[in-house]
Design a protein around this motif. Structure first.
Motif, PDB file in Angstrom:
ATOM      1  N   VAL A 140      -3.846   1.827   1.879  1.00 61.19           N
ATOM      2  CA  VAL A 140      -2.932   0.908   1.199  1.00 61.19           C
ATOM      3  C   VAL A 140      -1.933   0.306   2.184  1.00 61.19           C
ATOM      4  N   ALA A 141      -1.274   1.165   2.944  1.00 65.82           N
ATOM      5  CA  ALA A 141      -0.245   0.707   3.869  1.00 65.82           C
ATOM      6  C   ALA A 141      -0.043   1.768   4.933  1.00 65.82           C
ATOM      7  N   GLY A 142       0.443   1.340   6.090  1.00 64.98           N
ATOM      8  CA  GLY A 142       0.678   2.311   7.145  1.00 64.98           C
ATOM      9  C   GLY A 142       1.482   1.751   8.290  1.00 64.98           C
ATOM     10  N   PHE A 143       1.891   2.649   9.143  1.00 68.40           N
ATOM     11  CA  PHE A 143       2.533   2.279  10.388  1.00 68.40           C
ATOM     12  C   PHE A 143       1.462   2.251  11.475  1.00 68.40           C
ATOM     13  N   ALA A 144       1.428   1.134  12.205  1.00 68.57           N
ATOM     14  CA  ALA A 144       0.408   0.999  13.237  1.00 68.57           C
ATOM     15  C   ALA A 144       0.764   1.796  14.486  1.00 68.57           C
ATOM     16  N   THR A 145       2.048   1.962  14.735  1.00 70.74           N
ATOM     17  CA  THR A 145       2.509   2.653  15.929  1.00 70.74           C
ATOM     18  C   THR A 145       3.730   3.489  15.584  1.00 70.74           C
ATOM     19  N   LEU A 146       4.172   4.291  16.543  1.00 66.59           N
ATOM     20  CA  LEU A 146       5.403   5.048  16.334  1.00 66.59           C
ATOM     21  C   LEU A 146       6.600   4.112  16.284  1.00 66.59           C
ATOM     22  N   GLY A 147       6.446   2.923  16.828  1.00 67.81           N
ATOM     23  CA  GLY A 147       7.551   1.979  16.883  1.00 67.81           C
ATOM     24  C   GLY A 147       7.861   1.309  15.573  1.00 67.81           C
ATOM     25  N   GLY A 148       6.963   1.408  14.614  1.00 62.45           N
ATOM     26  CA  GLY A 148       7.313   0.938  13.287  1.00 62.45           C
ATOM     27  C   GLY A 148       6.598  -0.296  12.787  1.00 62.45           C
ATOM     28  N   SER A 149       5.705  -0.901  13.567  1.00 61.17           N
ATOM     29  CA  SER A 149       4.975  -2.048  13.018  1.00 61.17           C
ATOM     30  C   SER A 149       4.081  -1.573  11.880  1.00 61.17           C
ATOM     31  N   THR A 150       3.977  -2.390  10.864  1.00 56.85           N
ATOM     32  CA  THR A 150       3.285  -1.971   9.640  1.00 56.85           C
ATOM     33  C   THR A 150       2.095  -2.865   9.328  1.00 56.85           C
ATOM     34  N   TYR A 151       1.229  -2.358   8.475  1.00 57.47           N
ATOM     35  CA  TYR A 151       0.107  -3.156   7.997  1.00 57.47           C
ATOM     36  C   TYR A 151      -0.154  -2.777   6.546  1.00 57.47           C
ATOM     37  N   TYR A 152      -0.764  -3.692   5.835  1.00 54.08           N
ATOM     38  CA  TYR A 152      -0.999  -3.527   4.406  1.00 54.08           C
ATOM     39  C   TYR A 152      -2.392  -4.027   4.031  1.00 54.08           C
ATOM     40  N   ALA A 153      -2.954  -3.398   3.020  1.00 56.32           N
ATOM     41  CA  ALA A 153      -4.179  -3.931   2.441  1.00 56.32           C
ATOM     42  C   ALA A 153      -3.872  -5.282   1.813  1.00 56.32           C
ATOM     43  N   ASP A 154      -4.826  -6.181   1.855  1.00 62.35           N
ATOM     44  CA  ASP A 154      -4.609  -7.517   1.287  1.00 62.35           C
ATOM     45  C   ASP A 154      -4.195  -7.447  -0.172  1.00 62.35           C
ATOM     46  N   SER A 155      -4.710  -6.480  -0.885  1.00 63.94           N
ATOM     47  CA  SER A 155      -4.456  -6.382  -2.321  1.00 63.94           C
ATOM     48  C   SER A 155      -3.012  -6.029  -2.659  1.00 63.94           C
ATOM     49  N   VAL A 156      -2.260  -5.527  -1.677  1.00 63.70           N
ATOM     50  CA  VAL A 156      -0.879  -5.121  -1.968  1.00 63.70           C
ATOM     51  C   VAL A 156       0.153  -5.885  -1.146  1.00 63.70           C
ATOM     52  N   LYS A 157      -0.292  -6.755  -0.252  1.00 64.99           N
ATOM     53  CA  LYS A 157       0.647  -7.512   0.582  1.00 64.99           C
ATOM     54  C   LYS A 157       1.626  -8.299  -0.277  1.00 64.99           C
ATOM     55  N   GLY A 158       2.884  -8.225   0.100  1.00 66.03           N
ATOM     56  CA  GLY A 158       3.920  -8.928  -0.632  1.00 66.03           C
ATOM     57  C   GLY A 158       4.449  -8.173  -1.837  1.00 66.03           C
ATOM     58  N   ARG A 159       3.782  -7.072  -2.198  1.00 65.27           N
ATOM     59  CA  ARG A 159       4.224  -6.286  -3.352  1.00 65.27           C
ATOM     60  C   ARG A 159       4.652  -4.869  -2.953  1.00 65.27           C
ATOM     61  N   PHE A 160       4.018  -4.309  -1.961  1.00 66.57           N
ATOM     62  CA  PHE A 160       4.311  -2.939  -1.524  1.00 66.57           C
ATOM     63  C   PHE A 160       5.014  -2.968  -0.168  1.00 66.57           C
ATOM     64  N   THR A 161       5.882  -1.983   0.037  1.00 67.17           N
ATOM     65  CA  THR A 161       6.577  -1.836   1.317  1.00 67.17           C
ATOM     66  C   THR A 161       6.606  -0.372   1.713  1.00 67.17           C
ATOM     67  N   ILE A 162       6.143  -0.100   2.926  1.00 64.12           N
ATOM     68  CA  ILE A 162       6.198   1.259   3.456  1.00 64.12           C
ATOM     69  C   ILE A 162       7.429   1.383   4.339  1.00 64.12           C
ATOM     70  N   SER A 163       8.066   2.535   4.276  1.00 67.30           N
ATOM     71  CA  SER A 163       9.229   2.794   5.126  1.00 67.30           C
ATOM     72  C   SER A 163       9.270   4.286   5.438  1.00 67.30           C
ATOM     73  N   ARG A 164      10.082   4.640   6.431  1.00 68.73           N
ATOM     74  CA  ARG A 164      10.186   6.042   6.814  1.00 68.73           C
ATOM     75  C   ARG A 164      11.626   6.374   7.164  1.00 68.73           C
ATOM     76  N   ASP A 165      11.988   7.618   6.910  1.00 68.10           N
ATOM     77  CA  ASP A 165      13.316   8.113   7.236  1.00 68.10           C
ATOM     78  C   ASP A 165      13.118   9.351   8.096  1.00 68.10           C
ATOM     79  N   GLU A 166      13.333   9.205   9.398  1.00 70.13           N
ATOM     80  CA  GLU A 166      13.064  10.321  10.302  1.00 70.13           C
ATOM     81  C   GLU A 166      14.067  11.444  10.110  1.00 70.13           C
ATOM     82  N   ALA A 167      15.249  11.122   9.642  1.00 72.90           N
ATOM     83  CA  ALA A 167      16.247  12.168   9.403  1.00 72.90           C
ATOM     84  C   ALA A 167      15.814  13.089   8.265  1.00 72.90           C
ATOM     85  N   LYS A 168      15.016  12.536   7.349  1.00 72.58           N
ATOM     86  CA  LYS A 168      14.564  13.313   6.197  1.00 72.58           C
ATOM     87  C   LYS A 168      13.086  13.688   6.282  1.00 72.58           C
ATOM     88  N   ASN A 169      12.433  13.318   7.385  1.00 70.64           N
ATOM     89  CA  ASN A 169      11.001  13.592   7.547  1.00 70.64           C
ATOM     90  C   ASN A 169      10.201  13.097   6.342  1.00 70.64           C
TER      91      ASN A 169
END
Length: 118
Positions: free
Chosen positions: A48-77
């Motif tokens: 569905v969605a993911g981080f391409a690198t440790l640096g934070g670039s993201t990618y999404y399946a076409d079916s969810v682009k513009g509707r879903f957002t992936i994010s991460r909080d390293e302080a909270k793992n």
């Protein structure tokens, strides 16, 4: 002990929103690339969605682009999946996955069910 625990799933009407969380432990979160997959009844698991690198670039399946957002909080793992404008076809069990950037080790959660229905 490695753990990935998803939460936030549930029943939502079409057009609604949900935010999924995946709380992790037992590995060095900042050294792992995180992603979300889903598996609908009778279908194969899909990315569905993911981080391409440790640096934070993201990618999404076409079916969810513009509707879903992936994010991460390293302080909270923790990794999140914000899902907006949900459609019935988004109904699935959603899983988070961790992949070691250098090791290639992969860990999966047990999933959380999202049902989009009126």
């Amino acid at each position: 002990q490695v753990q990935l625990v998803e939460s936030g799933g549930g029943l939502v009407q079409p057009g609604g929103s949900l935010r999924l969380s995946c709380v992790t432990s037992g590995f060095t979160f900042r050294l792992y690339v995180m992603s979300w997959y889903r598996q609908a009844p009778g279908k194969e698991r899909e990315l569905v969605a993911g981080f391409a690198t440790l640096g934070g670039s993201t990618y999404y399946a076409d079916s969810v682009k513009g509707r879903f957002t992936i994010s991460r909080d390293e302080a909270k793992n923790t990794v999140y999946l914000q899902m907006n404008s949900l459609k019935p076809e988004d109904t699935a069990v959603y899983y988070c996955k961790a992949r070691g950037w250098t090791s290639g080790m992969e860990y999966w959660g047990k999933g959380t069910l999202v049902t989009v229905s009126s």
